[in-house]
Structures are given as structure tokens and as C-alpha cells.
Design a protein around this motif. Structure first.
Motif, PDB file in Angstrom:
ATOM      1  N   GLY A 129      -6.819  -3.611  -2.936  1.00  0.00           N
ATOM      2  CA  GLY A 129      -7.316  -4.507  -1.598  1.00  0.00           C
ATOM      3  C   GLY A 129      -6.475  -5.421  -1.579  1.00  0.00           C
ATOM      4  O   GLY A 129      -5.816  -6.117  -2.457  1.00  0.00           O
ATOM      5  N   HIS A 134      -9.323  -6.578  10.059  1.00  0.00           N
ATOM      6  CA  HIS A 134      -9.198  -5.658   9.014  1.00  0.00           C
ATOM      7  C   HIS A 134      -8.669  -4.492   9.522  1.00  0.00           C
ATOM      8  O   HIS A 134      -8.537  -4.033  10.712  1.00  0.00           O
ATOM      9  N   THR A 193     -12.575  -6.525   1.600  1.00  0.00           N
ATOM     10  CA  THR A 193     -12.102  -5.217   1.604  1.00  0.00           C
ATOM     11  C   THR A 193     -13.230  -4.119   0.865  1.00  0.00           C
ATOM     12  O   THR A 193     -13.251  -2.975   1.785  1.00  0.00           O
ATOM     13  N   ARG A 194     -13.846  -4.527  -0.083  1.00  0.00           N
ATOM     14  CA  ARG A 194     -14.709  -3.634  -0.648  1.00  0.00           C
ATOM     15  C   ARG A 194     -16.089  -3.430   0.238  1.00  0.00           C
ATOM     16  O   ARG A 194     -16.546  -2.225   0.080  1.00  0.00           O
ATOM     17  N   GLU A 234      -9.770 -10.833   0.228  1.00  0.00           N
ATOM     18  CA  GLU A 234      -9.164  -9.531  -0.516  1.00  0.00           C
ATOM     19  C   GLU A 234     -10.628  -8.872  -0.951  1.00  0.00           C
ATOM     20  O   GLU A 234     -10.846  -7.760  -0.936  1.00  0.00           O
ATOM     21  N   LYS A 238      -6.779   2.166  -6.212  1.00  0.00           N
ATOM     22  CA  LYS A 238      -7.130   1.641  -4.933  1.00  0.00           C
ATOM     23  C   LYS A 238      -6.666   0.232  -5.062  1.00  0.00           C
ATOM     24  O   LYS A 238      -7.299  -0.548  -6.267  1.00  0.00           O
ATOM     25  N   THR A 271      -6.971  -0.382   7.910  1.00  0.00           N
ATOM     26  CA  THR A 271      -6.670   0.633   6.722  1.00  0.00           C
ATOM     27  C   THR A 271      -5.091   0.791   6.837  1.00  0.00           C
ATOM     28  O   THR A 271      -4.506   0.656   7.808  1.00  0.00           O
ATOM     29  N   ALA A 272      -4.653   1.115   5.506  1.00  0.00           N
ATOM     30  CA  ALA A 272      -2.940   1.159   5.555  1.00  0.00           C
ATOM     31  C   ALA A 272      -2.576   2.916   5.552  1.00  0.00           C
ATOM     32  O   ALA A 272      -3.385   3.559   5.087  1.00  0.00           O
ATOM     33  N   ASP A 325      -8.447  -1.712   3.693  1.00  0.00           N
ATOM     34  CA  ASP A 325      -7.287  -2.014   2.717  1.00  0.00           C
ATOM     35  C   ASP A 325      -6.904  -3.149   2.871  1.00  0.00           C
ATOM     36  O   ASP A 325      -6.462  -3.767   1.789  1.00  0.00           O
ATOM     37  N   ILE A 326      -6.692  -3.825   4.013  1.00  0.00           N
ATOM     38  CA  ILE A 326      -6.321  -5.121   4.458  1.00  0.00           C
ATOM     39  C   ILE A 326      -7.056  -5.889   5.125  1.00  0.00           C
ATOM     40  O   ILE A 326      -7.546  -5.507   6.253  1.00  0.00           O
ATOM     41  N   HIS A 373       0.708  -1.142   0.137  1.00  0.00           N
ATOM     42  CA  HIS A 373      -0.089   0.080  -0.006  1.00  0.00           C
ATOM     43  C   HIS A 373       1.052   1.238  -0.058  1.00  0.00           C
ATOM     44  O   HIS A 373       0.358   2.202  -0.651  1.00  0.00           O
TER      45      HIS A 373
END
Length: 223
Positions: free
Chosen positions: A128, A215, A166-167, A163, A126, A217-218, A172-173, A107
Motif C-alpha cells: 500500500g 484513491h 489502502t486496506r 497508506e 501486496k 489502483t495501480a 493500491d494508492i 507498484h
């Protein structure tokens, strides 16, 4: 356990004959990381084929840089997806931590790429990332129709579906709780684990049993 015949330990040629002495793929434990471009179909709709090709080349380059820096044993790509695998030759927890670090490094690479894209009037990309650990098979499929080595098993399928989460989550992870606990057991003070404090259960597409996931965020301040 699946029982294979002697013929299945050989590689079939195009005319149906077998070359003796080649072995079945090898079973091992591993960590699988999937990364792909979010909204890739929309990119394809808006861009010329040449632009899509260049976008993928850049994505592969930036993802590959992060993956090779963490010493992955296997890298493959198909469409807008990149797969990296760390085999269980070191303790699996060490491989899990390498994969987790890779997810954040990837990321960071994409963030640098997006800075360049913004300066050149291009929309950001973007990505994932999903990561899971478990048993896999490594090797070439039998059958004799070409193709290189690959990785097979439910571990790879789960990483791919994580993966996709993530949506849905807006993260992000996404990692499995199993991966988290592998790293935690090795080093409870690992700072990356702080990003994954909360756990939840989800039912992944095509699976009957729910799976515990975490989960994050990066953030650029990690690097």
C-alpha cells in the motif's frame, strides 16, 4: 510558535554537556510517501526469521529503486515501512508529481517481483502507498543519543495514515486531495490524475477533522 532556548540550539552529549553551533532541524514544505507490506504480521507468522529478513531486503530493494529513480531527497525504512520525502526546493507541485509517479513505479516494481515470486512458488506481496504534501521538519532530534537525520510533522503522520487507508478502501494508492490539487493546478492534463477522479472524506485515526482523499489502483499499462 515554539520558542527555543540557546541551549536547545546545541547537541547534547551522553554526559549532559552541549556541543555549541549545531542548529535545530529545518522547517520546509515537502511531499511524504509511505509504502508498506500489507499483511506483514501474517507473513511473519508463517515464515522463518531468515525468510522475513530476505522478504524485507527485497522489498527495500524494489521500493528503493523506484524512489531513487524519482529523485527523492530522503529515504528511510523501519520494519515493513519505507518513507520517501521530496523537499520544497523545486515548486512543491513538481515534487508532488514526482512522488505520485513514484507510487505507480513502485507498484510496477512490486508486480515484477511478484512475477518472479510466482515462478518460484512463493506467494505474492501486496503493498500500500500513501502520499501527502505539507510542512515538515528535517534534521536530527536534539538529545545526543545517536541516530541519523529524520523527518517530523503532521504531514508525515497523514501520509502514514493514508497508506493504512489502502486496506479499508481496497486501493493500491491513496493520496490527499491537497496533493491532487497541487498537481492539477500545475498541469490539469496530467494523465495520472485521471486515476483519481473520485474524492471522499475520511476521518483518519487520531484526528478530529475529516480529510478529503482520493484513491486508485495501480495498473501495469502505465509503464
Amino acid at each position: 510558535m515554539y520558542q527555543h532556548s540557546a541551549a536547545e540550539t546545541a547537541q547534547a552529549t551522553a554526559n549532559g554537556r552541549f556541543v555549541p553551533g549545531l542548529r535545530l532541524p529545518r522547517a520546509t514544505a515537502a511531499v511524504a510517501l509511505f509504502a508498506d507490506v500489507v499483511g506483514y504480521t501474517e507473513h511473519c507468522e508463517r515464515l522463518d526469521p531468515e525468510e522475513v529478513f530476505l522478504l524485507l531486503c527485497e522489498f527495500y530493494r524494489h521500493a528503493g529503486r523506484a524512489i531513487t529513480a524519482e529523485g527523492a531527497d530522503f529515504i528511510d525504512h523501519f520494519g515493513d515501512e519505507v518513507l520517501a520525502v521530496w523537499k520544497h526546493e523545486a515548486p512543491l507541485a513538481i515534487q508532488a508529481l514526482k512522488a505520485l509517479r513514484c507510487g505507480f513505479a513502485l507498484h510496477a516494481e512490486i508486480a515484477q517481483w511478484n512475477d518472479w515470486r510466482q515462478r518460484n512458488g512463493l506467494e505474492p506481496v501486496k503493498v500500500g502507498v500513501g502520499i501527502h504534501a505539507g510542512p515538515v521538519m528535517l534534521g536530527r532530534p536534539l538529545g545526543g543519543y545517536g541516530g541519523g537525520a529524520s523527518v517530523f510533522g503532521d504531514t508525515v503522520n497523514i501520509a502514514s495514515r493514508l497508506e493504512r487507508q489502502t486496506r479499508l478502501i481496497g486501493a493500491d494508492i491513496v493520496i490527499s486531495d491537497r496533493l491532487y490539487r497541487l498537481i492539477q493546478a500545475m498541469d490539469p492534463r496530467e494523465r495520472l490524475l485521471e486515476r483519481f477522479a473520485a474524492t471522499r472524506e475520511v476521518t483518519l485515526n487520531g484526528r478530529a477533522e475529516p480529510l478529503a482523499i482520493r484513491h486508485a489502483t495501480a495498473k501495469a499499462d502505465l509503464f
